[in-house]
Design a protein around this motif. Structure first.
Motif, PDB file in Angstrom:
ATOM      1  N   GLU A 155       0.848  -1.185   0.000  1.00 61.97           N
ATOM      2  CA  GLU A 155       0.000   0.000   0.000  1.00 61.97           C
ATOM      3  C   GLU A 155       0.886   1.238   0.000  1.00 61.97           C
ATOM      4  N   ALA A 156       0.353   2.307  -0.557  1.00 62.76           N
ATOM      5  CA  ALA A 156       1.147   3.526  -0.694  1.00 62.76           C
ATOM      6  C   ALA A 156       1.509   4.119   0.662  1.00 62.76           C
ATOM      7  N   ASN A 157       0.523   4.215   1.550  1.00 62.46           N
ATOM      8  CA  ASN A 157       0.732   4.781   2.888  1.00 62.46           C
ATOM      9  C   ASN A 157       1.499   6.102   2.848  1.00 62.46           C
ATOM     10  N   GLY A 158       2.524   6.224   3.694  1.00 60.39           N
ATOM     11  CA  GLY A 158       3.237   7.488   3.828  1.00 60.39           C
ATOM     12  C   GLY A 158       4.066   7.894   2.631  1.00 60.39           C
ATOM     13  N   ILE A 159       4.388   6.928   1.742  1.00 54.99           N
ATOM     14  CA  ILE A 159       5.229   7.269   0.592  1.00 54.99           C
ATOM     15  C   ILE A 159       4.517   8.232  -0.344  1.00 54.99           C
ATOM     16  N   VAL A 160       3.192   8.294  -0.252  1.00 53.56           N
ATOM     17  CA  VAL A 160       2.426   9.239  -1.069  1.00 53.56           C
ATOM     18  C   VAL A 160       2.896  10.673  -0.796  1.00 53.56           C
ATOM     19  N   ILE A 161       3.264  10.927   0.458  1.00 54.72           N
ATOM     20  CA  ILE A 161       3.754  12.261   0.818  1.00 54.72           C
ATOM     21  C   ILE A 161       5.005  12.597   0.022  1.00 54.72           C
ATOM     22  N   VAL A 162       5.892  11.600  -0.131  1.00 54.34           N
ATOM     23  CA  VAL A 162       7.111  11.807  -0.921  1.00 54.34           C
ATOM     24  C   VAL A 162       6.742  12.111  -2.371  1.00 54.34           C
ATOM     25  N   TRP A 163       5.785  11.377  -2.927  1.00 55.82           N
ATOM     26  CA  TRP A 163       5.368  11.613  -4.308  1.00 55.82           C
ATOM     27  C   TRP A 163       4.842  13.039  -4.476  1.00 55.82           C
ATOM     28  N   VAL A 164       4.008  13.457  -3.528  1.00 58.03           N
ATOM     29  CA  VAL A 164       3.423  14.808  -3.592  1.00 58.03           C
ATOM     30  C   VAL A 164       4.511  15.866  -3.507  1.00 58.03           C
ATOM     31  N   ILE A 165       5.484  15.645  -2.619  1.00 59.20           N
ATOM     32  CA  ILE A 165       6.579  16.610  -2.467  1.00 59.20           C
ATOM     33  C   ILE A 165       7.407  16.676  -3.748  1.00 59.20           C
ATOM     34  N   VAL A 166       7.680  15.518  -4.352  1.00 57.17           N
ATOM     35  CA  VAL A 166       8.437  15.485  -5.606  1.00 57.17           C
ATOM     36  C   VAL A 166       7.709  16.277  -6.686  1.00 57.17           C
ATOM     37  N   LEU A 167       6.412  16.048  -6.826  1.00 57.41           N
ATOM     38  CA  LEU A 167       5.625  16.770  -7.828  1.00 57.41           C
ATOM     39  C   LEU A 167       5.590  18.268  -7.533  1.00 57.41           C
ATOM     40  N   ALA A 168       5.497  18.616  -6.253  1.00 52.14           N
ATOM     41  CA  ALA A 168       5.469  20.032  -5.867  1.00 52.14           C
ATOM     42  C   ALA A 168       6.791  20.714  -6.205  1.00 52.14           C
ATOM     43  N   ILE A 169       7.913  20.017  -5.932  1.00 50.62           N
ATOM     44  CA  ILE A 169       9.231  20.577  -6.248  1.00 50.62           C
ATOM     45  C   ILE A 169       9.363  20.803  -7.755  1.00 50.62           C
ATOM     46  N   ILE A 170       8.904  19.826  -8.538  1.00 52.49           N
ATOM     47  CA  ILE A 170       9.009  19.922  -9.992  1.00 52.49           C
ATOM     48  C   ILE A 170       8.191  21.083 -10.533  1.00 52.49           C
ATOM     49  N   LEU A 171       6.968  21.209 -10.064  1.00 51.99           N
ATOM     50  CA  LEU A 171       6.097  22.287 -10.557  1.00 51.99           C
ATOM     51  C   LEU A 171       6.581  23.653 -10.069  1.00 51.99           C
ATOM     52  N   LEU A 172       7.071  23.720  -8.840  1.00 54.87           N
ATOM     53  CA  LEU A 172       7.608  24.981  -8.331  1.00 54.87           C
ATOM     54  C   LEU A 172       8.849  25.384  -9.113  1.00 54.87           C
ATOM     55  N   SER A 173       9.696  24.407  -9.424  1.00 47.39           N
ATOM     56  CA  SER A 173      10.902  24.684 -10.204  1.00 47.39           C
ATOM     57  C   SER A 173      10.558  25.205 -11.591  1.00 47.39           C
ATOM     58  N   ALA A 174       9.443  24.714 -12.134  1.00 49.43           N
ATOM     59  CA  ALA A 174       9.023  25.150 -13.471  1.00 49.43           C
ATOM     60  C   ALA A 174       8.816  26.653 -13.525  1.00 49.43           C
ATOM     61  N   PHE A 175       8.371  27.231 -12.413  1.00 49.77           N
ATOM     62  CA  PHE A 175       8.081  28.664 -12.378  1.00 49.77           C
ATOM     63  C   PHE A 175       9.201  29.485 -11.768  1.00 49.77           C
ATOM     64  N   ARG A 176      10.116  28.852 -11.040  1.00 49.95           N
ATOM     65  CA  ARG A 176      11.181  29.590 -10.362  1.00 49.95           C
ATOM     66  C   ARG A 176      12.480  29.663 -11.156  1.00 49.95           C
ATOM     67  N   LEU A 177      12.809  28.636 -11.930  1.00 52.53           N
ATOM     68  CA  LEU A 177      14.100  28.604 -12.622  1.00 52.53           C
ATOM     69  C   LEU A 177      14.069  29.400 -13.918  1.00 52.53           C
ATOM     70  N   ASP A 178      15.225  29.948 -14.257  1.00 55.51           N
ATOM     71  CA  ASP A 178      15.379  30.687 -15.510  1.00 55.51           C
ATOM     72  C   ASP A 178      15.774  29.697 -16.604  1.00 55.51           C
ATOM     73  N   TRP A 179      14.816  29.297 -17.409  1.00 54.39           N
ATOM     74  CA  TRP A 179      15.039  28.250 -18.396  1.00 54.39           C
ATOM     75  C   TRP A 179      15.819  28.725 -19.616  1.00 54.39           C
ATOM     76  N   SER A 180      16.146  29.997 -19.657  1.00 55.97           N
ATOM     77  CA  SER A 180      16.980  30.482 -20.753  1.00 55.97           C
ATOM     78  C   SER A 180      18.446  30.101 -20.541  1.00 55.97           C
TER      79      SER A 180
END
Length: 367
Positions: free
Chosen positions: A254-279
């Motif tokens: 069962e996923a249990n607490g590891i779901v929190i890690v998945w959510v954090i990973v997705l949050a980091i990725i989406l936040l990075s999409a808007f914070r980093l200078d992709w140029s």
């Protein structure tokens, strides 16, 4: 459990002694500072813990010892021709050849286990020491908690494959295409699942940017939720794994607490999409790390309904070791300190929780 606690205390003390992971050194008349000493000494301790473990640590360790001893009795001709009737653990010849060479050289069982652990740990070390210069303590504890360290104690040959793939990826980033291809093909002779690592070539060609990240996130989440229906079709090309996976042989956790890690990973990725200078071209490696991390989450979601699939995520877990320390750069000042401390504390708790299960109850080989 005491061995794992000692390891954590050692790493924390080493971090303090080296002034938060940095060591001052002089080359000629130039004074510099670097984090490689802290990383090297931390990974050495991690390696020793794995290399010196008793055969009771990890449910599969006893089987590896059994087959290592059995392969020694085969002739070289019999090994290559398959006269072992697929009985000696694996159809991937690379691992069996390694077993046979070590057996002919009369390498003790414990030293063979140490060799397997060494290849895996060195591959991860190569990845971290090449691409992480700050927040190294986050890298080390991410390795222990979500970087496939404990899993490598169970799956020696896949661990070797992962280590070789990490080394190959570093070569790819240096522009050494031939070494990358040779490295991944060699990894496939230890575990055929390593063939998915050729995704690195595709990821390298995708333009980095906010739009690409958002689209990739959506696509990988869709794959995660519908992939279990298509995986049996893909496995037809790998008969041995078609038998092993998806047929109830592996327990679906069962996923249990590891779901929190998945959510954090997705949050980091989406936040990075808007914070980093992709140029900036140097951020393309960050983009590739995010794509590998998305693969990790996606495969784990598939694993919730298709037994055995979660083991494929081991190939992508090393990139979480790069993702988490890089995410510290998204913050500054006191917020960065709080975030970094929170990540380290969270990883320690996650590691101790995973290590507390019966299969990882630690004993040294001489006990």
């Amino acid at each position: 459990m005491s061995a794992y606690i000692i390891l954590i205390v050692y790493i924390l003390l080493l971090w303090c002694v080296t002034k938060k992971g940095t060591v001052l050194y002089t080359v000629g008349n130039v004074k510099s500072e670097g984090s490689n000493f802290f990383v090297a000494m931390s990974f050495l301790a991690v390696f020793l813990l794995s290399a010196l473990r008793n055969k009771t640590v990890g449910v599969d360790t006893v089987s590896y010892i059994k087959y290592y001893e059995a392969v020694q009795e085969l002739s070289w001709g019999g090994l290559i021709k398959g006269e072992w009737n697929h009985h000696f653990f694996t159809t991937e010849k690379g691992f069996m050849i390694l077993e046979k060479i070590c057996g002919d050289l009369m390498v003790p069982t414990q030293l063979f286990i140490a060799l397997c652990a060494g290849i895996f740990v060195y591959g991860i070390y190569k990845l971290v020491s090449t691409y992480i210069e700050s927040n190294v303590i986050v890298s080390v504890f991410s390795f222990l908690a979500v970087g496939s360290y404990l899993l490598s104690i169970n799956v020696l040959r896949q661990g070797i494959g992962v280590g070789l793939c990490c080394i190959a990826w570093v070569e790819l980033k240096k522009g050494n295409w031939k070494r990358f291809v040779i490295g991944v093909l060699l990894a496939c002779t230890f575990h055929v699942s390593c063939c998915v690592f050729f995704l690195a070539v595709i990821f390298e060609k995708i333009p980095a940017g906010r739009k690409s990240i958002i689209i990739s996130t959506i696509v990988m989440m869709v794959v995660g939720f519908v992939g279990a229906a298509f995986l049996p079709i893909i496995l037809r090309w790998f008969p041995i794994y078609a038998v092993r996976y998806g047929n109830g042989r592996w327990k679906i956790n069962e996923a249990n607490g590891i779901v929190i890690v998945w959510v954090i990973v997705l949050a980091i990725i989406l936040l990075s999409a808007f914070r980093l200078d992709w140029s900036k071209k140097e951020h393309h490696i960050d983009f590739e790390v995010m794509l590998f991390s998305l693969c990790y989450v996606s495969i784990n979601i598939i694993g919730l309904s298709f037994d055995g699939a979660q083991r494929l995520s081991m190939l992508f877990q090393p990139f979480l070791i790069l993702l988490f320390p890089k995410s510290c750069g998204l913050w500054s000042g006191a917020t960065k300190s709080i975030y970094t401390t929170g990540v380290v504390a969270g990883m320690i708790v996650l590691f101790l929780k995973a290590a507390s299960t019966a299969q990882y109850a630690y004993l040294p080989f001489w006990a």
